[in-house]
Design an enzyme around this catalytic site. Structure first.
Site, PDB file in Angstrom:
ATOM      1  N   ARG A   1      38.534  43.954  37.132  1.00 35.34           N
ATOM      2  CA  ARG A   1      38.788  45.357  36.820  1.00 35.34           C
ATOM      3  C   ARG A   1      39.834  45.869  37.822  1.00 35.34           C
ATOM      4  O   ARG A   1      39.815  45.476  38.997  1.00 35.34           O
ATOM      5  CB  ARG A   1      37.512  46.203  36.955  1.00 35.34           C
ATOM      6  CG  ARG A   1      36.517  46.026  35.821  1.00 35.34           C
ATOM      7  CD  ARG A   1      37.024  46.617  34.498  1.00 35.34           C
ATOM      8  NE  ARG A   1      36.027  46.511  33.426  1.00 35.34           N
ATOM      9  CZ  ARG A   1      35.977  45.525  32.539  1.00 35.34           C
ATOM     10  NH1 ARG A   1      36.854  44.524  32.576  1.00 35.34           N
ATOM     11  NH2 ARG A   1      35.057  45.524  31.593  1.00 35.34           N
TER      12      ARG A   1
ATOM     13  N   GLU B   1      44.483  52.312  32.904  1.00 33.28           N
ATOM     14  CA  GLU B   1      44.901  51.504  31.751  1.00 33.28           C
ATOM     15  C   GLU B   1      45.109  52.439  30.572  1.00 33.28           C
ATOM     16  O   GLU B   1      44.187  53.206  30.279  1.00 33.28           O
ATOM     17  CB  GLU B   1      43.850  50.447  31.414  1.00 33.28           C
ATOM     18  CG  GLU B   1      43.744  49.407  32.515  1.00 33.28           C
ATOM     19  CD  GLU B   1      42.780  48.267  32.194  1.00 33.28           C
ATOM     20  OE1 GLU B   1      42.187  48.274  31.103  1.00 33.28           O
ATOM     21  OE2 GLU B   1      42.624  47.381  33.038  1.00 33.28           O
TER      22      GLU B   1
ATOM     23  N   HIS C   1      45.388  43.890  29.760  1.00 31.01           N
ATOM     24  CA  HIS C   1      43.946  43.632  29.616  1.00 31.01           C
ATOM     25  C   HIS C   1      43.641  42.793  28.358  1.00 31.01           C
ATOM     26  O   HIS C   1      42.930  43.240  27.460  1.00 31.01           O
ATOM     27  CB  HIS C   1      43.172  44.968  29.575  1.00 31.01           C
ATOM     28  CG  HIS C   1      41.727  44.829  29.974  1.00 31.01           C
ATOM     29  ND1 HIS C   1      41.029  45.802  30.643  1.00 31.01           N
ATOM     30  CD2 HIS C   1      40.830  43.817  29.779  1.00 31.01           C
ATOM     31  CE1 HIS C   1      39.786  45.411  30.839  1.00 31.01           C
ATOM     32  NE2 HIS C   1      39.638  44.200  30.329  1.00 31.01           N
TER      33      HIS C   1
HETATM   34  P1  NDP Z   1      29.194  37.547  36.091  1.00 31.31           P
HETATM   35  O1  NDP Z   1      28.116  38.552  36.236  1.00 31.31           O
HETATM   36  O2  NDP Z   1      28.838  36.182  35.665  1.00 31.31           O
HETATM   37  O3  NDP Z   1      30.015  37.430  37.445  1.00 31.31           O
HETATM   38  C1  NDP Z   1      30.264  38.533  38.239  1.00 31.31           C
HETATM   39  C2  NDP Z   1      30.445  38.054  39.625  1.00 31.31           C
HETATM   40  O4  NDP Z   1      30.745  39.188  40.449  1.00 31.31           O
HETATM   41  C3  NDP Z   1      29.196  37.408  40.203  1.00 31.31           C
HETATM   42  O5  NDP Z   1      29.500  36.095  40.563  1.00 31.31           O
HETATM   43  C4  NDP Z   1      28.900  38.240  41.423  1.00 31.31           C
HETATM   44  O6  NDP Z   1      28.545  37.449  42.513  1.00 31.31           O
HETATM   45  C5  NDP Z   1      30.257  38.845  41.713  1.00 31.31           C
HETATM   46  N1  NDP Z   1      30.107  39.914  42.670  1.00 31.31           N
HETATM   47  C6  NDP Z   1      29.223  40.930  42.658  1.00 31.31           C
HETATM   48  N2  NDP Z   1      29.331  41.622  43.801  1.00 31.31           N
HETATM   49  C7  NDP Z   1      30.291  41.022  44.530  1.00 31.31           C
HETATM   50  C8  NDP Z   1      30.858  41.269  45.791  1.00 31.31           C
HETATM   51  N3  NDP Z   1      30.441  42.289  46.537  1.00 31.31           N
HETATM   52  N4  NDP Z   1      31.840  40.452  46.219  1.00 31.31           N
HETATM   53  C9  NDP Z   1      32.274  39.450  45.457  1.00 31.31           C
HETATM   54  N5  NDP Z   1      31.760  39.146  44.269  1.00 31.31           N
HETATM   55  C10 NDP Z   1      30.797  39.932  43.807  1.00 31.31           C
HETATM   56  O7  NDP Z   1      30.253  38.200  35.091  1.00 31.31           O
HETATM   57  P2  NDP Z   1      31.427  37.489  34.279  1.00 31.31           P
HETATM   58  O8  NDP Z   1      31.960  36.361  35.077  1.00 31.31           O
HETATM   59  O9  NDP Z   1      30.985  37.240  32.901  1.00 31.31           O
HETATM   60  O10 NDP Z   1      32.484  38.694  34.245  1.00 31.31           O
HETATM   61  C11 NDP Z   1      33.004  39.194  35.446  1.00 31.31           C
HETATM   62  C12 NDP Z   1      33.831  40.430  35.209  1.00 31.31           C
HETATM   63  O11 NDP Z   1      35.060  40.084  34.605  1.00 31.31           O
HETATM   64  C13 NDP Z   1      33.244  41.462  34.263  1.00 31.31           C
HETATM   65  O12 NDP Z   1      32.317  42.298  34.947  1.00 31.31           O
HETATM   66  C14 NDP Z   1      34.453  42.215  33.780  1.00 31.31           C
HETATM   67  O13 NDP Z   1      34.681  43.312  34.633  1.00 31.31           O
HETATM   68  C15 NDP Z   1      35.583  41.214  33.930  1.00 31.31           C
HETATM   69  N6  NDP Z   1      36.131  40.761  32.658  1.00 31.31           N
HETATM   70  C16 NDP Z   1      37.443  40.988  32.384  1.00 31.31           C
HETATM   71  C17 NDP Z   1      38.001  40.525  31.237  1.00 31.31           C
HETATM   72  C18 NDP Z   1      39.433  40.757  30.921  1.00 31.31           C
HETATM   73  O14 NDP Z   1      39.756  40.905  29.751  1.00 31.31           O
HETATM   74  N7  NDP Z   1      40.314  40.775  31.894  1.00 31.31           N
HETATM   75  C19 NDP Z   1      37.211  39.801  30.226  1.00 31.31           C
HETATM   76  C20 NDP Z   1      35.845  39.603  30.622  1.00 31.31           C
HETATM   77  C21 NDP Z   1      35.343  40.072  31.801  1.00 31.31           C
HETATM   78  P3  NDP Z   1      27.020  37.395  42.986  1.00 31.31           P
HETATM   79  O15 NDP Z   1      26.303  36.710  41.879  1.00 31.31           O
HETATM   80  O16 NDP Z   1      27.091  36.652  44.257  1.00 31.31           O
HETATM   81  O17 NDP Z   1      26.591  38.820  43.145  1.00 31.31           O
HETATM   82  C1  DGY Z   2      35.026  42.762  29.214  1.00 31.44           C
HETATM   83  O1  DGY Z   2      34.405  42.254  28.268  1.00 31.44           O
HETATM   84  O2  DGY Z   2      34.480  43.303  30.170  1.00 31.44           O
HETATM   85  C2  DGY Z   2      36.521  42.654  29.184  1.00 31.44           C
HETATM   86  O3  DGY Z   2      37.138  43.416  30.122  1.00 31.44           O
HETATM   87  C3  DGY Z   2      37.150  42.722  27.851  1.00 31.44           C
HETATM   88  O4  DGY Z   2      36.702  41.688  27.059  1.00 31.44           O
END
Ligand code: NDP
Ligand code: DGY
Length: 322
Positions: free
Chosen positions: A239, A268, A287
């Protein structure tokens, strides 16, 4: 069961709702976001809301919806646009779309990383503008992944999928940070859990794949970029608000870091006169992490099924624990 869908979504998703017995669907049938006033009036009296990450679902919307609102289903894995405390207080269930977009987003993250480190957009522009005069030994050089150290901020579903894709490029070492070590997830990559400062200092590539939370907001700031190597590349597909964009601009403009690739920004869309867009060493995408036809269709179906299950009082395919 009256539901409001805040945007035109893939037809497969809408079909699930319209074919469900007893489900009365209202939709903002447009590519553009529903205007706030329209959202506030259309949610009134609905039991279910299918929304997108661009809809801010806060107390005002919940008040406008009234006590009949039972389920919110977001067609996204990110949920930072939802006022979860308020939602929980009102006993509303929330569905979201993890897993089904992990591969597409990881793929895009790798594409963005390669575009930034190998200067793909800048080089292609040179071909168009006549800047390509001959093969030159020192022209359009960038940085490769072979023997590199990659630091992943947030080794979650997408972070791991990125690491899995980058490993075959010859990455020497993976570092990661998060709220705590995750030995089981890290084992596949031999990834080492380190503090954020060490990740900044030692990584040749930093990839941000964490969720946006109060703890991660503005995490990549002046101090973070000043610790990175001048030859390092920064990529964000999580994000925009995880990054302090003024600090990133300074770091890129002053050569404190080599390049950046951003799929997400604040705001955005990013205004077309934003300073970051004036930089050659910054690749910015609108995005599109999950933007494959198949993924978006699957997300829409999942969001619809989450909504229906919630409305029927059944377990959702993917419910967010509040
Ligand atoms: P997950 O919940 O699997 O992963 C999120 C990660 O964030 C976890 O590993 C967590 O680590 C980490 N996190 C939380 N707090 C912290 C911190 N303080 N420092 C570092 N890391 C931290 O979610 P996804 O992998 O499925 O998705 C991640 C994000 O990607 C979504 O929340 C969304 O915002 C974004 N996204 C963007 C997209 C795009 O189109 N660009 C598409 C899809 C998703 P821990 O487990 O150690 O807390
Ligand atoms: C999400 O799912 O959070 C992405 O940002 C868009 O797919």
């Amino acid at each position: 069961m009256s539901v409001f869908v805040t945007r035109r979504i893939p037809a497969e998703g809408l079909r699930v709702l319209s074919q469900a017995s007893g489900c009365r669907v209202q939709q903002w049938d447009s590519e553009e976001p529903v205007p706030r006033a329209e959202l506030l009036s259309r949610v009134a009296g609905t039991r279910g809301l299918l929304c997108l990450l661009s809809d801010r679902i806060d107390r005002e919307v919940l008040d406008a919806a009234g006590p009949g609102l039972k389920v919110i289903s977001t067609m996204s894995v990110g949920f930072d646009h939802l006022a979860l405390d308020e939602i929980k207080k009102r006993g509303i269930r929330v569905g979201y779309t993890p897993d089904v977009l992990t591969d597409a987003t990881a793929e895009l993250s790798v594409a963005l990383l390669l575009s930034a480190c190998r200067r793909l957009l800048e080089a292609a522009q040179q071909v168009k503008s006549g800047g390509w005069t001959t093969w030159k030994p020192l022209w359009m050089c960038g940085y490769g992944l072979s023997d590199s150290t990659v630091g992943i901020i947030g080794l979650g579903r997408i972070g791991q999928a990125v690491a899995r894709r980058l490993k075959p490029f010859g990455v020497k070492k993976f570092l990661y940070t998060g709220s705590g070590p995750k030995p089981e997830s890290a084992a596949e990559f031999g990834a080492e859990f380190v503090p954020l400062t060490r990740l900044a200092e030692e990584s040749d590539f930093v990839v941000v794949t964490c969720a946006l939370t109060p703890a991660t907001q503005g995490m990549c700031n002046k101090d973070f970029f000043s610790r990175m190597k001048k030859t390092s590349v920064f990529v964000n597909t999580s994000r925009g608000a995880v990054v302090n964009q003024e600090d990133l601009y300074d770091a890129l403009a002053q050569g404190q870091i080599a390049a950046a690739g951003l799929d997400v920004t604040t705001p955005e869309p990013l205004p077309t006169d934003h300073p970051l867009l004036s930089l050659k060493n910054c690749v910015i995408l609108p995005h599109i992490g999950s933007a494959t036809y198949a993924t978006r269709s699957t997300m829409a179906v999942l969001a619809a099924n989450n909504l229906l299950a919630g409305l029927r009082g059944e377990p959702m395919p993917h419910e967010l624990k509040l």
